[in-house]
Scaffold this active site. Sequence first.
Site, PDB file in Angstrom:
ATOM      1  N   SER A   1      -2.636   2.416 -17.555  1.00  0.00           N
ATOM      2  CA  SER A   1      -2.090   2.026 -16.535  1.00  0.00           C
ATOM      3  C   SER A   1      -1.760   3.513 -15.561  1.00  0.00           C
ATOM      4  CB  SER A   1      -0.646   1.620 -16.953  1.00  0.00           C
ATOM      5  OG  SER A   1       0.155   2.596 -17.345  1.00  0.00           O
TER       6      SER A   1
ATOM      7  N   GLY B   1      -4.462   6.529 -19.971  1.00  0.00           N
ATOM      8  CA  GLY B   1      -5.573   6.182 -20.552  1.00  0.00           C
ATOM      9  C   GLY B   1      -6.942   6.492 -19.788  1.00  0.00           C
ATOM     10  N   ALA B   2      -7.880   5.315 -20.125  1.00  0.00           N
ATOM     11  CA  ALA B   2      -9.204   5.701 -19.367  1.00  0.00           C
ATOM     12  C   ALA B   2      -9.223   6.159 -18.000  1.00  0.00           C
ATOM     13  CB  ALA B   2     -10.003   4.374 -19.649  1.00  0.00           C
ATOM     14  N   ALA B   3      -8.258   5.712 -17.382  1.00  0.00           N
ATOM     15  CA  ALA B   3      -8.403   6.104 -15.898  1.00  0.00           C
ATOM     16  C   ALA B   3      -7.965   7.270 -15.678  1.00  0.00           C
ATOM     17  CB  ALA B   3      -6.883   5.137 -15.144  1.00  0.00           C
TER      18      ALA B   3
ATOM     19  N   LYS C   1       0.960  -1.227  -0.072  1.00  0.00           N
ATOM     20  CA  LYS C   1      -0.052   0.066   0.075  1.00  0.00           C
ATOM     21  C   LYS C   1       0.779   1.132   0.079  1.00  0.00           C
ATOM     22  CE  LYS C   1      -3.656   2.173   2.627  1.00  0.00           C
ATOM     23  NZ  LYS C   1      -4.368   2.259   3.957  1.00  0.00           N
TER      24      LYS C   1
ATOM     25  N   THR D   1      -5.969  -1.174 -12.293  1.00  0.00           N
ATOM     26  CA  THR D   1      -5.173  -0.917 -13.424  1.00  0.00           C
ATOM     27  C   THR D   1      -3.918  -1.710 -13.078  1.00  0.00           C
ATOM     28  OG1 THR D   1      -4.292   0.775 -15.004  1.00  0.00           O
ATOM     29  CG2 THR D   1      -4.092   1.336 -12.635  1.00  0.00           C
ATOM     30  N   TYR D   2      -2.702  -1.257 -13.921  1.00  0.00           N
ATOM     31  CA  TYR D   2      -1.421  -1.721 -13.565  1.00  0.00           C
ATOM     32  C   TYR D   2      -0.384  -0.715 -13.470  1.00  0.00           C
ATOM     33  CZ  TYR D   2      -0.857  -1.465 -18.643  1.00  0.00           C
ATOM     34  OH  TYR D   2      -0.709  -1.012 -19.916  1.00  0.00           O
TER      35      TYR D   2
END
Length: 116
Positions: free
Chosen positions: A25, A73-75, A9, A57-58
């Site tokens: 990502s 991207g979409a994030a 975390k 995501t990664y």
Amino acid sequence: MTIGVLKSKIHRVTVTEANLNYIGSITVDEDLMDAANLIEYERVQILDNNNGERFETYIIKGARGSGVICLNGAAARRVQPGDVILIISYAQMDFDEAKRFRPAIIFPDTATNKLK
């Protein structure tokens, strides 16, 4: 039996960029990745303290020591630069191992995204 537990975390870092025109990502400063025991391409959950968004995501490596936290991207539509987020990963392990396991939890400075 296996159980899913918190593995790593990064608690409260500030988003420095949001890049919609990227494949996807989250880019994370490699110093933070190392401290939190995260590896490139690992699946992570993102929790945005500012708007309540939660998504997966990664990770990809960002420049070491840069403090970069960039959603790609979409994030990029789910956060804004300046938002404070948590980055979390989980692991599956044997129940007895899980009872002994201790996650890597770090608390960077939210003003710089650097380790304290």
